[in-house]
Scaffold this motif. Structure first.
Motif, short mmCIF file in Angstrom:
data_model
loop_
_atom_site.label_atom_id
_atom_site.label_comp_id
_atom_site.label_asym_id
_atom_site.label_seq_id
_atom_site.Cartn_x
_atom_site.Cartn_y
_atom_site.Cartn_z
N ASP A 159 -4.64 8.26 8.06
CA ASP A 159 -6.05 8.59 7.91
C ASP A 159 -6.67 7.71 6.81
O ASP A 159 -6.23 7.77 5.66
N PRO A 160 -7.68 6.88 7.17
CA PRO A 160 -8.29 6.00 6.16
C PRO A 160 -8.84 6.75 4.95
O PRO A 160 -9.05 6.15 3.90
N ALA A 161 -9.05 8.08 5.07
CA ALA A 161 -9.55 8.83 3.92
C ALA A 161 -8.49 8.97 2.84
O ALA A 161 -8.81 9.15 1.67
N TYR A 162 -7.21 8.91 3.21
CA TYR A 162 -6.14 9.15 2.22
C TYR A 162 -5.24 7.95 1.99
O TYR A 162 -4.67 7.81 0.92
N ASN A 163 -5.04 7.08 3.02
CA ASN A 163 -3.90 6.16 2.93
C ASN A 163 -4.00 5.15 1.79
O ASN A 163 -3.00 4.72 1.25
N SER A 164 -5.24 4.82 1.36
CA SER A 164 -5.36 3.90 0.22
C SER A 164 -4.80 4.53 -1.06
O SER A 164 -4.23 3.85 -1.90
N TYR A 165 -4.97 5.86 -1.20
CA TYR A 165 -4.46 6.52 -2.40
C TYR A 165 -2.94 6.56 -2.39
O TYR A 165 -2.30 6.43 -3.44
N VAL A 166 -2.36 6.74 -1.19
CA VAL A 166 -0.91 6.70 -1.08
C VAL A 166 -0.40 5.34 -1.52
O VAL A 166 0.55 5.23 -2.32
N VAL A 167 -1.06 4.28 -1.04
CA VAL A 167 -0.66 2.92 -1.42
C VAL A 167 -0.71 2.76 -2.94
O VAL A 167 0.21 2.24 -3.56
N ILE A 168 -1.80 3.24 -3.54
CA ILE A 168 -1.97 3.08 -5.00
C ILE A 168 -0.86 3.81 -5.76
O ILE A 168 -0.28 3.27 -6.70
N ILE A 169 -0.51 5.02 -5.32
CA ILE A 169 0.55 5.77 -5.99
C ILE A 169 1.87 5.01 -5.92
O ILE A 169 2.57 4.84 -6.92
N VAL A 170 2.20 4.52 -4.72
CA VAL A 170 3.48 3.84 -4.56
C VAL A 170 3.50 2.53 -5.34
O VAL A 170 4.50 2.18 -5.98
N VAL A 171 2.38 1.81 -5.34
CA VAL A 171 2.32 0.55 -6.09
C VAL A 171 2.49 0.83 -7.59
O VAL A 171 3.23 0.13 -8.28
N LEU A 172 1.81 1.88 -8.09
CA LEU A 172 1.95 2.21 -9.51
C LEU A 172 3.38 2.59 -9.84
O LEU A 172 3.93 2.22 -10.88
N TRP A 173 4.00 3.34 -8.90
CA TRP A 173 5.38 3.75 -9.10
C TRP A 173 6.30 2.53 -9.25
O TRP A 173 7.28 2.56 -9.98
N MET A 174 5.95 1.44 -8.54
CA MET A 174 6.79 0.24 -8.59
C MET A 174 6.31 -0.77 -9.63
O MET A 174 6.82 -1.89 -9.69
N SER A 175 5.33 -0.40 -10.47
CA SER A 175 4.70 -1.43 -11.31
C SER A 175 5.42 -1.69 -12.63
O SER A 175 5.05 -2.57 -13.37
N MET A 176 6.46 -0.90 -12.93
CA MET A 176 7.17 -1.14 -14.19
C MET A 176 8.29 -2.14 -13.94
O MET A 176 9.48 -1.78 -13.95
N GLY A 177 7.92 -3.39 -13.71
CA GLY A 177 8.90 -4.41 -13.34
C GLY A 177 9.29 -5.28 -14.51
O GLY A 177 9.52 -4.79 -15.62
N ALA A 178 9.35 -6.59 -14.26
CA ALA A 178 9.80 -7.53 -15.29
C ALA A 178 8.86 -7.53 -16.49
O ALA A 178 9.31 -7.80 -17.61
N GLY A 179 7.57 -7.21 -16.28
CA GLY A 179 6.64 -7.13 -17.41
C GLY A 179 7.07 -6.04 -18.38
O GLY A 179 7.11 -6.23 -19.59
N PHE A 180 7.42 -4.89 -17.82
CA PHE A 180 7.93 -3.77 -18.61
C PHE A 180 9.18 -4.19 -19.39
O PHE A 180 9.29 -3.93 -20.60
N LEU A 181 10.10 -4.88 -18.71
CA LEU A 181 11.33 -5.33 -19.39
C LEU A 181 11.02 -6.28 -20.53
O LEU A 181 11.65 -6.22 -21.59
N SER A 182 10.03 -7.18 -20.34
CA SER A 182 9.75 -8.10 -21.44
C SER A 182 9.05 -7.38 -22.59
O SER A 182 9.20 -7.78 -23.74
N PHE A 183 8.30 -6.31 -22.29
CA PHE A 183 7.75 -5.50 -23.38
C PHE A 183 8.89 -4.86 -24.17
O PHE A 183 8.91 -4.88 -25.40
#
Lengths: 301, 282
Positions: A159-183
């Motif tokens: 449903d276009p009303a929700y699926n963008s928010y799902v994408v954002i949650i999953v992307v944020l969940w995966m966002s602690m990558g190599a940048g996080f490690l260098s911090f």
């Protein structure tokens, strides 16, 4: 200041620099730089991957900007995702790295591993499919239905009303990558003396300390994180394709990356795909130029 | 290590601990669920509503995985060797070459330095999807198609690790390098004895992302022979078979997750060891 004792001639002065740099530089030029230049050249051609590329001038760019509705849709989605997930993921990585920086080494290792785990895990994020599954077996739907908040399962992924928010949650969940490690690594390399001096100079609590002493020292790492955040948050797409389908309902989660893959790998129009890649590249480099200037000014005050 | 720091309020400590723990639980959830699923017998996998725990844990899914791959013509150890070999060589080679390249970029002056630094940074931002065809043509021109070199060499050509090490080396005080020169150390010696040990925390990052990148890459555009294929290529055959394979898919997820976790823990330990005597923290 970087003169060696024997500064005779060009090689006497620069030989060591080029010797250290050269091995990697050759690989970089052959396997990274030349393919990038080739892709930029291809963006001015029609290339179906079978016949020779045919030069068409800027017509790919004209078509893209004036006559491609899906491009406009994917561009606006891409910018939306980047503006939401980029700064959030960046700040989240920094704040968590800072919070765990004062724990002992074992605790810090374990916590770093936990926060970095989603990036380690390849396609384990597919588990989100179970959570957001659109039937009543989906974890979120079953919880909400048992609580009586909804009566019929919601189509989180289609449903276009929700699926963008799902994408954002999953992307944020995966966002602690190599940048996080260098911090995390950067926090381990801070100069302790500056903190003692700060305590004497009247820094009262950890928030002031963070702002006045820690941040200016972390500028090199903040720049690393910024490059990574830009290169990943404008290139969201793989998660969307897996979670919400490719193409998604009414292209609701379509991005520039998916648009590019669509032309490159499904329609075999490599010239046009390269055009999209160059436009994406231009957006990233422009963003980088702005952020680079802002962050560097922080270390000079 | 008893340095005087600004005092930390108890309320702040409490808030931070609570936040970190809750956030850590959220980040762990999907991976925890994968591990739990890999241990569930077939009937528990399809309970409704789905359960976050397992009543009768079993290794059945892992046994099935071993049985299924035993039917392939190339033995499992071969795939494992291919993946471990390419990942380890790429990672070690890249950390070494990238450190060597980063030092002059951070601390020397020489013609074209600015240009190279700009290339290093902007190359990180070009998407690899459309460079794969030019890359393929270069590979085949060099006769590298269907060799491990076609995976290892591009992995060592990336610029992110160089940028990262350059940034860390940039914050080493020039006085330390100057004092080495006064002691009569050459450039190469200074690099090897002083600079390298000081940036080991940054190595951790380079080691992990390089290893994870290669470990998760199929390399399928360059590798055709079955006996040179990667572990992930073989295992992903099992995960694409739909709902009936949910248990085996979860087992595959766990198997693929293990080596990066081991590398992570080892690199953390070596970082801590070197930090202890590098003298970096004074």
């Amino acid at each position: 200041m970087n003169k060696r004792k024997s500064t005779s001639g060009f090689w006497g002065r620069y030989g060591a620099s080029y010797f250290l740099l050269g091995w990697w530089l050759i690989l970089f030029l052959v396997f990274t730089v030349i393919p990038i230049i080739a892709a930029v050249i291809l963006s001015f051609t029609n290339f179906d991957m079978v016949n020779m590329p045919k030069f068409v001038g800027i017509s790919n760019y004209v078509t893209l900007l004036l006559d491609d509705e899906i491009f406009i849709k994917s561009l606006s989605n891409t910018l939306f995702y980047a503006v939401v997930t980029g700064p959030l993921g960046y700040i989240m990585s920094f704040v968590v790295a800072w919070m765990i920086s004062e724990t002992g080494r074992t605790v810090r290792s374990v916590l770093t591993l936990i926060f970095y785990a989603p990036s380690l895990a390849g396609n384990v994020y597919m588990i989100w499919m179970y959570i957001f599954s659109g039937d009543s077996y989906g974890i979120l739907n079953s919880v909400l239905m048992r609580l009586g908040l909804i009566t019929a399962p919601l189509q989180w992924l289609t449903d276009p009303a929700y699926n963008s928010y799902v994408v954002i949650i999953v992307v944020l969940w995966m966002s602690m990558g190599a940048g996080f490690l260098s911090f995390v690594a950067g926090f381990q390399q801070l100069n302790k003396e500056l903190f003692e001096a700060g305590a004497i100079d009247g820094i009262r609590n950890r928030w002031q300390e963070l702002w006045h002493i820690t941040l200016p020292q972390m500028v090199p790492q903040l720049l690393i994180g910024a490059v990574l955040t830009i290169s990943s948050s404008f290139a969201i797409g793989a998660q969307n394709a897996q979670l919400t389908g490719n193409p998604s309902t009414d292209y609701s989660t379509h991005t520039l990356l998916l648009h590019m893959s669509d032309y490159g790998y499904a329609r075999f129009e490599m010239g046009y795909a390269s055009t999209i890649a160059v436009v994406l590249f231009a957006i990233m480099v422009t963003t980088w130029a702005v952020i680079n200037r802002a962050l560097r000014s922080m270390s000079n005050d | 290590m008893s340095t005087k720091r600004v005092s930390r309020s108890a309320a702040g400590n409490f808030f931070i601990t609570l936040f970190v723990l809750m956030f850590a639980a959220f980040m762990m959830l999907p991976i925890y669920y994968t591990i739990i699923n890999s241990l569930k017998p077939i009937n528990e996998l399809f309970y409704f509503p789905p359960r976050f725990y397992v009543t009768n844990p079993t290794l059945e899914n892992f046994v099935n995985l071993i049985k299924m791959q035993a039917q392939s013509e190339v033995p499992f150890e071969r795939y494992l060797f291919n993946s471990v070999f390419t990942s380890v060589i790429s990672t070690v080679g890249y950390v070494f070459l990238a450190s060597m390249a980063a030092y002059p970029l951070a601390k020397h002056n020489f013609p074209c330095k600015k240009l190279i630094i700009n290339l290093v940074v902007i190359a990180i931002m070009f998407r690899p999807e459309v460079t794969s065809i030019p890359q393929y043509m270069i590979m085949s021109g060099l006769g590298l198609i269907d060799t491990f070199a076609s995976i290892i060499l591009p992995a060592m050509s990336g610029s992110f690790g160089v940028f990262l090490l350059m940034q860390f080396m940039g914050s080493i005080p020039n006085e330390i390098i100057e004092s080495c020169r006064l002691d009569g150390a050459g450039e190469i010696q200074t690099f090897w004895r002083i600079i390298l040990p000081m940036v080991k925390p940054a190595w951790m990052t380079v080691v992990i992302f390089t290893f994870v990148g290669i470990w998760g890459a199929t390399g399928s555009q360059f590798i055709y022979s079955e006996d040179k294929k990667m572990l992930i290529t073989m295992l992903s055959n099992f995960t694409s078979s739909g709902i009936a394979m949910a248990g085996v898919s979860a087992a595959v997820g766990v198997v693929m997750l293990l080596p990066p976790v081991i590398v992570f823990l080892f690199s953390q330990r070596s970082v801590v060891e070197t930090m202890a005597y590098s003298g970096l923290k004074g």
